[in-house]
Design a protein around this motif. Structure first.
Motif: not given
Length: 584
Positions: A378, A382, A386, A473, A510, A560
């Protein structure tokens, strides 16, 4: 293959309570000692509490008919212990409030000793609370909050801290504070108060006792700070009276029929727990109409609901702010067994312990690392709602990895369906110590690992499990991880061994799409000898999870986009209609 249990690891426990006598045989054999597998259990519906009151309500000794019935039950259990080859030294008889306070307690226990040769250990009030608290500790992976155990004759109040970071179980020095307000005792006291018009006085008495009990516990500052941070304590409840209340709440849950039948690990909010009028209405309906009966709530338990409601109402106005309630199956039996385990075993995660015996290739650790590497760390990209890092923990993914191949022997028609049922009526149904949330997550992950397609008979059940998931999510991540697991299993059909290790590597991070939306970038790297073109379908399956039409809720739902980058499979994807490898 069935497990063979060695006699020296077997423990026979008799929990002689106020409302019933529970006989059980459990195993503390490694490696599954933490979950204390039950080999035999039986409950005799003999109320030692009721036996001590005449029809007019006068206190009396336990009568001869009751003593004879108890001795007969003990003699039968002694034969059962012989059938299981339980050593005599491994039999323990524990008695609580009703036996402790009986007028003829000495004679009653002597008759049992004469019948079977076993001594009856009477738990002192504080020790009963301590053992009960250990039963709660055995019921869940982690416990931090207040604990109440509602028996037939008494109620214990305590606090408890047991986390995976520490092997120790922390509780008050005195174990717990015992109060004479069990379900059966409260039923009698409440009926008397209603006849005499002293209900208000009884409520004040209970509230004063609870206030004094809480003050004497000296709840540690760390626990109070946690409650302040989380807007209230978690209250852990055990004992038959509270479990009956929990089953009524399950019958009134927003998801119906509630898909998980076991009470242990069930969670409800403060508001749900205190919906007293609704619980009483359901109990009255169950008593008046057989067709309105509630699963696992006997007429006796339903009849005690008004007394439990009275106690719950008093607690609500007396205890500090309660955020949520957890129901636990663990009681005296589980608490006694849990105390027999060394601290390092008590700190193990029940879900991992229960599933590791299915890891026949002993390579689930490597698979767990691959699953974790497919989860991007993370970084704030996000969605704010979530919370996948705190949901898909290493323990959960390790249990998932342990069972990744278990249903491979099933027909394709059965794989998803059998996997879906594994945590509620299948191979993991009997596990002690698992949260409802983890039963749901693991079932859905295993189902998705086999494609997620279930027959019409299981579709309502699957939908009910999905509705128990707090965040949409989370459902998207289940679809994603299930597809990643299918890829891993295809590359490693016999698990990861010394001969094939390094065949596949995954790296996730990400990123942002061309439109500035969060996007999962998954790098799939195959070894040169892995013939990666043979796994293009599985890679494409992962990528498809990111297609908007496959999001949870459809194109306008939750999910996503996934951008997959890899080696050697671009030609395959082009051949089946895909564009450049990993590109939508």
């Amino acid at each position: 293959m069935a497990t063979t249990y060695s006699p020296q690891h077997l423990r026979a426990v008799v929990d002689m309570g106020s409302n019933g006598i529970r006989f059980s045989i459990s195993s503390l054999q490694p490696p599954t000692a933490r979950i204390m597998p039950t080999l035999y259990q039986h409950r005799e519906a003999i109320s030692l509490y009721d036996a001590q009151y005449s029809p007019s309500g006068q206190r009396q000794p336990i009568d001869e008919a009751t003593i004879s019935a108890v001795c007969t039950a003990f003699e039968q259990f002694r034969l059962t212990c012989h059938d299981f080859s339980v050593p005599e030294d491994n039999v323990k008889v524990l008695a609580t409030e009703a036996t402790r306070t009986a007028v003829n307690s000495d004679d009653f226990r002597a008759r049992i000793k004469q019948a079977v040769g076993w001594d009856v250990t009477i738990l002192a009030k504080e020790e009963e609370g301590r053992v009960g608290a250990m039963g709660v500790a055995s019921s869940l992976p982690d416990v931090s909050g207040l604990v109440m155990d509602l028996g037939g004759g008494s109620t214990q109040l305590s606090w408890l801290i047991k986390t995976r970071d520490s092997a120790e179980v922390q509780m008050p020095e005195q174990g717990a504070v015992s109060m004479p307000y069990g379900a059966a005792a409260m039923s009698r006291r409440l009926a008397e108060a209603e006849r005499n018009g002293t209900t208000a006085e009884l409520k004040r008495e209970v509230q004063t006792a609870v206030q004094e009990a809480y003050a004497s516990l000296n709840v540690p500052a760390s626990l109070q700070e946690l409650a302040k941070k989380e807007s209230g304590f978690t209250l852990y409840l055990s004992g038959g009276g509270f479990r009956g209340w929990g089953y009524v709440l399950m019958s009134r849950h927003a998801v119906q029929p509630y898909p998980i039948p076991v009470i242990n690990g069930f969670r409800c909010s403060r508001a749900q727990f205190l919906d007293i009028a609704s619980v009483q209405e359901a109990a009255v309906s169950a008593l008046e109409d057989e067709e309105a009966g509630i699963f696992r709530v006997s007429d006796r338990r339903a009849g005690q609901v008004p007394a439990v409601a009275f106690l719950v109402n008093a607690l609500a106005e007396t205890l500090p702010e309660i955020k949520e309630v957890r129901f636990c199956q663990g009681g005296v039996r589980e608490g006694y067994l849990f105390t027999q385990l060394p601290a390092d075993l008590r700190s193990q995660h029940p879900l991992v312990v229960a599933t590791e015996t299915f890891d026949t290739s002993n390579t689930s650790g490597a698979i767990t690392k691959l699953l974790l590497s497919a989860l991007p760390k993370p970084d704030g990209t996000q969605h704010p709602s979530d919370h996948y890092p705190s949901i898909f923990t290493r323990d959960l993914l390790e249990a998932f990895a342990n069972l990744l191949y278990h249903h491979a022997t099933h027909s394709k028609d059965l794989q998803s369906s059998s996997a879906l049922r594994s945590t509620t009526s299948g191979i993991l149904a009997s596990i002690h110590g698992v949260l409802h949330e983890n039963r749901v997550l693991l079932a859905l992950l295993l189902c998705q690992r086999w494609g997620g397609d279930v027959p019409p008979t299981d579709q309502p059940f699957k939908l009910a499990l999905e509705r128990l998931v707090d965040e949409p999510w989370t459902l998207w991540w289940i679809n994603y991880l299930g597809s990643v697991a299918s890829l891993i299993a295809s590359v490693y059909p016999a698990g990861i061994t010394a001969q094939n290790t390094g065949r596949l590597a995954l790296r996730a991070a990400w990123d942002e799409s061309n439109k500035g939306d969060p996007e999962v970038n998954l790098q799939v790297v195959f070894a040169k000898d892995a013939h990666s073109s043979g796994f293009g379908r599985e890679v494409l399956g992962v990528e498809k999870v990111g297609k908007k039409k496959r999001w949870v809720g459809g194109r306008d739902g939750v999910g996503y986009k996934i951008r997959v980058e890899g080696t050697d499979v671009g030609e395959y994807l082009a051949g089946v209609g895909g564009q450049a490898f990993g590109r939508a």
